[in-house]
Enzyme design. Sequence first.
Site, PDB file in Angstrom:
ATOM      1  N   ASP A 161       0.828  -1.202   0.000  1.00 48.69           N
ATOM      2  CA  ASP A 161       0.000   0.000   0.000  1.00 48.69           C
ATOM      3  C   ASP A 161       0.862   1.252   0.000  1.00 48.69           C
ATOM      4  O   ASP A 161       1.614   1.496   0.949  1.00 48.69           O
ATOM      5  CB  ASP A 161      -0.899  -0.022   1.236  1.00 48.69           C
ATOM      6  N   ASP A 312      -2.683   6.414  -5.365  1.00 47.05           N
ATOM      7  CA  ASP A 312      -2.801   5.486  -4.244  1.00 47.05           C
ATOM      8  C   ASP A 312      -3.070   4.079  -4.754  1.00 47.05           C
ATOM      9  O   ASP A 312      -4.010   3.867  -5.518  1.00 47.05           O
ATOM     10  CB  ASP A 312      -3.922   5.953  -3.312  1.00 47.05           C
TER      11      ASP A 312
END
Length: 434
Positions: A161, A312
Amino acid sequence: MTITVLLPFLLLLPLLGLAEKGYAHGADALNHDDIHVIKTSSLLPATTCSSSSSTIKDLKNKQPSLNIVHRHGACSSMFLHEGEEKTKSSTELDPKEFLKHDQMRVETLHFKLSKKSANAQEQRTKATVLPVQNGSSLGTANFIVRVGFGTPAKYMSVIFDTGSDLTWIQCKPCVWFCYLQQDAIFNPSESTSYSNIICNTTKCSQVKSATGFSPSCAGLLGLGRDKLSFVSQTYKKYGGRFSYCLPSTSSSTGHLTFGAQQRLPSSVKFTPMVKDSRGPSFYFLNLVAISVGGQKLAISPSVFASSGTIIDSGTVITRLPRTAYTSLQSAFQKSMSSYPSSKPLSMLDTCFNLTGYKEVRMPKISLLFKGGVALDVDPSGLLFATSIQQVCLAFVANQDDKDVGIIGNTLQQKLEVIYDVAKNKLGFAPGSCA
């Protein structure tokens, strides 16, 4: 090639063309170079896993590279232990629930990046329970990699992430709570490289700063820009550089590669990373405009400047300022006017029923960044489909124009995304992910 992590502590869809029903004329007024023509059969993922050749390329070049698989896709069985069977409950997720988790993550990111005063944030914290205890509840459980922890290495499937900094895994003893996982829970006493830290140390304070909450064991590889992230802790080894090709569908694989590439893809275009005081560990970019079907939308640059934009890997659906989304939606719907609409899917409000169409045409969508960098989004990154009867535009409007825009992972499909933290730039390489 599998990477073993030895850290000093364990914080460690395509639309328009000739169709079976006849012609769809919505995009016919556009030039051929401004439209995508795709087969409707390609909109839904296959039921069998197909490996990416780009991962094989990295292995041949001896670059440290990890396979990426979609947690809920056909390739997730690659990470099962020998003799272990994949269960529906562990790999499949209802689309509405999946999008609900994604919205929860976005709300958490918006909260972290809010410009409101510390007092207002404190009051909001008292009134709101944020889903920060478990990575999967943040919508971050989309893409996983296999990483070795400790000495000797114990291999675990963890989420990667770019919107998180802390690398963390579940570990014994489970003082508060440990959720079920397929891998054995890590036992620190069995690792010769493990060392403990106590709560009143500087390192522990840094952990709270990096995450916004006290650490608990789970499973995540944090690739943000904070000093505690994997990128920062391995800076001397990999030079603050990494890249990835996300799986183009949930039934394919991708790769996560660390270090400078021997040869950059010829198609790569770099745009500067932007520092933003609201979230210095996030990867902010300077988005300045959007075009649909070769036509630049009439959106004031101040709209994007006011919100800011991050890229992201954990957010699924791309978020735009409401003003920008409204303009994008209108132009897209106009080009898709010959296709029957379908009911909304959760927060996805621009959907089509493509039953009976073998091919569809849709307008190309490009994001324009500072420095003249135009990112032509692959058709696979423009649509989110649950069935051929419900194919939706993979963009959503933020509640407020000042909420940060987010380039989600659906839009990043079939792009190699190259992060060069050392030179403060990010590159997009279309066509580099096979």
